[in-house]
Scaffold this motif. Structure first.
Motif, PDB file in Angstrom:
ATOM      1  N   GLU A  23      48.805 -59.490  45.884  1.00  0.00           N
ATOM      2  CA  GLU A  23      48.468 -60.911  46.048  1.00  0.00           C
ATOM      3  C   GLU A  23      49.572 -61.684  46.765  1.00  0.00           C
ATOM      4  OE1 GLU A  23      45.288 -61.608  42.424  1.00  0.00           O
ATOM      5  OE2 GLU A  23      47.381 -62.173  42.065  1.00  0.00           O
ATOM      6  N   LYS A  24      50.815 -61.275  46.558  1.00  0.00           N
ATOM      7  CA  LYS A  24      51.941 -61.926  47.236  1.00  0.00           C
ATOM      8  C   LYS A  24      51.804 -61.808  48.754  1.00  0.00           C
ATOM      9  CE  LYS A  24      56.112 -60.185  46.780  1.00  0.00           C
ATOM     10  NZ  LYS A  24      57.432 -59.802  46.276  1.00  0.00           N
ATOM     11  N   LYS A  25      51.115 -60.779  49.197  1.00  0.00           N
ATOM     12  CA  LYS A  25      50.912 -60.541  50.627  1.00  0.00           C
ATOM     13  C   LYS A  25      49.497 -60.900  51.077  1.00  0.00           C
ATOM     14  CE  LYS A  25      54.987 -58.809  51.472  1.00  0.00           C
ATOM     15  NZ  LYS A  25      55.864 -59.260  52.528  1.00  0.00           N
ATOM     16  N   GLY A  26      48.772 -61.689  50.248  1.00  0.00           N
ATOM     17  CA  GLY A  26      47.453 -62.165  50.648  1.00  0.00           C
ATOM     18  C   GLY A  26      46.313 -61.202  50.385  1.00  0.00           C
ATOM     19  N   ARG A  27      46.561 -60.146  49.630  1.00  0.00           N
ATOM     20  CA  ARG A  27      45.501 -59.206  49.289  1.00  0.00           C
ATOM     21  C   ARG A  27      44.954 -59.552  47.908  1.00  0.00           C
ATOM     22  NH1 ARG A  27      45.656 -55.378  53.627  1.00  0.00           N
ATOM     23  NH2 ARG A  27      43.555 -54.900  52.933  1.00  0.00           N
ATOM     24  N   THR A  28      43.970 -58.788  47.414  1.00  0.00           N
ATOM     25  CA  THR A  28      43.269 -59.196  46.196  1.00  0.00           C
ATOM     26  C   THR A  28      43.317 -58.144  45.091  1.00  0.00           C
ATOM     27  OG1 THR A  28      41.153 -58.247  46.873  1.00  0.00           O
ATOM     28  CG2 THR A  28      41.620 -60.521  47.597  1.00  0.00           C
ATOM     29  N   LYS A  29      43.061 -58.624  43.875  1.00  0.00           N
ATOM     30  CA  LYS A  29      42.919 -57.751  42.711  1.00  0.00           C
ATOM     31  C   LYS A  29      41.777 -56.761  42.954  1.00  0.00           C
ATOM     32  CE  LYS A  29      41.316 -57.868  37.914  1.00  0.00           C
ATOM     33  NZ  LYS A  29      40.206 -56.962  38.152  1.00  0.00           N
ATOM     34  N   GLU A  30      40.703 -57.230  43.568  1.00  0.00           N
ATOM     35  CA  GLU A  30      39.552 -56.368  43.833  1.00  0.00           C
ATOM     36  C   GLU A  30      39.931 -55.193  44.732  1.00  0.00           C
ATOM     37  OE1 GLU A  30      39.491 -59.773  43.946  1.00  0.00           O
ATOM     38  OE2 GLU A  30      38.285 -60.008  42.111  1.00  0.00           O
ATOM     39  N   GLU A  31      40.808 -55.439  45.704  1.00  0.00           N
ATOM     40  CA  GLU A  31      41.262 -54.354  46.578  1.00  0.00           C
ATOM     41  C   GLU A  31      42.124 -53.355  45.793  1.00  0.00           C
ATOM     42  OE1 GLU A  31      41.598 -56.136  51.034  1.00  0.00           O
ATOM     43  OE2 GLU A  31      42.880 -57.092  49.519  1.00  0.00           O
ATOM     44  N   VAL A  32      42.976 -53.861  44.920  1.00  0.00           N
ATOM     45  CA  VAL A  32      43.784 -52.975  44.074  1.00  0.00           C
ATOM     46  C   VAL A  32      42.868 -52.117  43.209  1.00  0.00           C
ATOM     47  CG1 VAL A  32      45.463 -52.881  42.175  1.00  0.00           C
ATOM     48  CG2 VAL A  32      45.799 -54.504  44.063  1.00  0.00           C
ATOM     49  N   ASP A  33      41.866 -52.744  42.590  1.00  0.00           N
ATOM     50  CA  ASP A  33      40.926 -52.002  41.752  1.00  0.00           C
ATOM     51  C   ASP A  33      40.176 -50.948  42.568  1.00  0.00           C
ATOM     52  OD1 ASP A  33      41.717 -53.591  39.648  1.00  0.00           O
ATOM     53  OD2 ASP A  33      39.805 -54.643  39.449  1.00  0.00           O
ATOM     54  N   ILE A  35      41.216 -49.359  45.204  1.00  0.00           N
ATOM     55  CA  ILE A  35      42.151 -48.260  45.462  1.00  0.00           C
ATOM     56  C   ILE A  35      42.262 -47.357  44.232  1.00  0.00           C
ATOM     57  CG2 ILE A  35      44.623 -47.744  45.760  1.00  0.00           C
ATOM     58  CD1 ILE A  35      44.677 -50.207  47.693  1.00  0.00           C
ATOM     59  N   ILE A  36      42.417 -47.956  43.069  1.00  0.00           N
ATOM     60  CA  ILE A  36      42.557 -47.174  41.833  1.00  0.00           C
ATOM     61  C   ILE A  36      41.284 -46.376  41.563  1.00  0.00           C
ATOM     62  CG2 ILE A  36      42.846 -47.308  39.327  1.00  0.00           C
ATOM     63  CD1 ILE A  36      44.613 -49.844  39.889  1.00  0.00           C
ATOM     64  N   ARG A  37      40.130 -47.021  41.724  1.00  0.00           N
ATOM     65  CA  ARG A  37      38.854 -46.312  41.495  1.00  0.00           C
ATOM     66  C   ARG A  37      38.684 -45.186  42.497  1.00  0.00           C
ATOM     67  NH1 ARG A  37      36.781 -51.626  41.521  1.00  0.00           N
ATOM     68  NH2 ARG A  37      35.598 -51.042  43.374  1.00  0.00           N
ATOM     69  N   TRP A  38      39.062 -45.408  43.752  1.00  0.00           N
ATOM     70  CA  TRP A  38      38.951 -44.381  44.793  1.00  0.00           C
ATOM     71  C   TRP A  38      39.819 -43.176  44.427  1.00  0.00           C
ATOM     72  CZ3 TRP A  38      42.660 -42.160  47.931  1.00  0.00           C
ATOM     73  CH2 TRP A  38      42.204 -41.390  49.005  1.00  0.00           C
ATOM     74  N   GLN A  39      41.049 -43.444  43.999  1.00  0.00           N
ATOM     75  CA  GLN A  39      41.975 -42.350  43.681  1.00  0.00           C
ATOM     76  C   GLN A  39      41.538 -41.554  42.467  1.00  0.00           C
ATOM     77  OE1 GLN A  39      46.015 -43.564  42.865  1.00  0.00           O
ATOM     78  NE2 GLN A  39      46.689 -41.489  42.459  1.00  0.00           N
ATOM     79  N   GLN A  44      34.708 -49.289  37.208  1.00  0.00           N
ATOM     80  CA  GLN A  44      35.437 -50.512  36.884  1.00  0.00           C
ATOM     81  C   GLN A  44      35.523 -50.696  35.364  1.00  0.00           C
ATOM     82  OE1 GLN A  44      37.054 -52.348  39.162  1.00  0.00           O
ATOM     83  NE2 GLN A  44      37.910 -53.633  37.554  1.00  0.00           N
ATOM     84  N   GLU A  45      34.445 -50.345  34.679  1.00  0.00           N
ATOM     85  CA  GLU A  45      34.421 -50.477  33.217  1.00  0.00           C
ATOM     86  C   GLU A  45      35.439 -49.545  32.567  1.00  0.00           C
ATOM     87  OE1 GLU A  45      31.587 -49.835  35.107  1.00  0.00           O
ATOM     88  OE2 GLU A  45      30.996 -51.949  35.145  1.00  0.00           O
ATOM     89  N   ALA A  46      35.516 -48.312  33.037  1.00  0.00           N
ATOM     90  CA  ALA A  46      36.471 -47.346  32.479  1.00  0.00           C
ATOM     91  C   ALA A  46      37.907 -47.774  32.777  1.00  0.00           C
ATOM     92  CB  ALA A  46      36.199 -45.948  33.027  1.00  0.00           C
ATOM     93  N   LEU A  47      38.137 -48.309  33.966  1.00  0.00           N
ATOM     94  CA  LEU A  47      39.462 -48.816  34.317  1.00  0.00           C
ATOM     95  C   LEU A  47      39.871 -49.926  33.343  1.00  0.00           C
ATOM     96  CD1 LEU A  47      41.943 -49.211  36.145  1.00  0.00           C
ATOM     97  CD2 LEU A  47      40.493 -50.565  37.666  1.00  0.00           C
ATOM     98  N   GLN A  48      38.966 -50.862  33.108  1.00  0.00           N
ATOM     99  CA  GLN A  48      39.250 -51.962  32.185  1.00  0.00           C
ATOM    100  C   GLN A  48      39.471 -51.451  30.757  1.00  0.00           C
ATOM    101  OE1 GLN A  48      39.961 -55.085  33.179  1.00  0.00           O
ATOM    102  NE2 GLN A  48      39.681 -54.216  35.215  1.00  0.00           N
ATOM    103  N   GLU A  49      38.758 -50.420  30.370  1.00  0.00           N
ATOM    104  CA  GLU A  49      38.925 -49.848  29.029  1.00  0.00           C
ATOM    105  C   GLU A  49      40.323 -49.237  28.861  1.00  0.00           C
ATOM    106  OE1 GLU A  49      38.105 -49.098  25.140  1.00  0.00           O
ATOM    107  OE2 GLU A  49      36.939 -50.323  26.524  1.00  0.00           O
TER     108      GLU A  49
END
Length: 116
Positions: A23-33, A35-39, A44-49
């Protein structure tokens, strides 16, 4: 061999730092999520859990339901170490994530980050 202390770090405590870096560089939480889901293959539900349960890094990556085979295409240096040369599987996963968040913060497109 003793386990690295990084493995016991709580993912829920690192996660906001990943978001803040993006976010400091203008990107979003959704983009981070994304990336994590892709890897990892988590929904999204399991990530949040995992965040809610305060899962440690080792468990988070060990329990990844479907690690993306294209993550092996991630190359480069993180913390002075080439990610493709890291032999320990969990540390390699941690550094893959670090590298992709670095790329996000540097302005790379999601297609390039996700090796499309």
């Amino acid at each position: 061999m003793a386990k690295n202390n990084v493995y016991k770090m709580i993912f829920a405590k690192v996660y906001p730092l990943l978001i803040a870096k993006a976010e400091k560089k203008g990107r979003t939480k959704e983009e981070v999520d994304e990336i994590i889901r892709w890897q990892t293959g988590y929904s999204q539900e399991a990530l949040q859990e995992h965040i809610k349960k305060e899962t440690d890094y080792e468990t988070f990556f060990t329990e990844s339901p479907q690690p993306n085979p294209s993550r092996n295409l991630i190359k480069g240096v993180v913390c002075g170490i080439r990610v493709e040369n890291i032999e320990e599987p969990i540390m390699r996963e941690i550094r893959y994530l670090d590298k992709m968040i670095d790329e996000l913060a540097k302005g790379k497109t999601m297609d390039k980050i996700l090796r499309k």
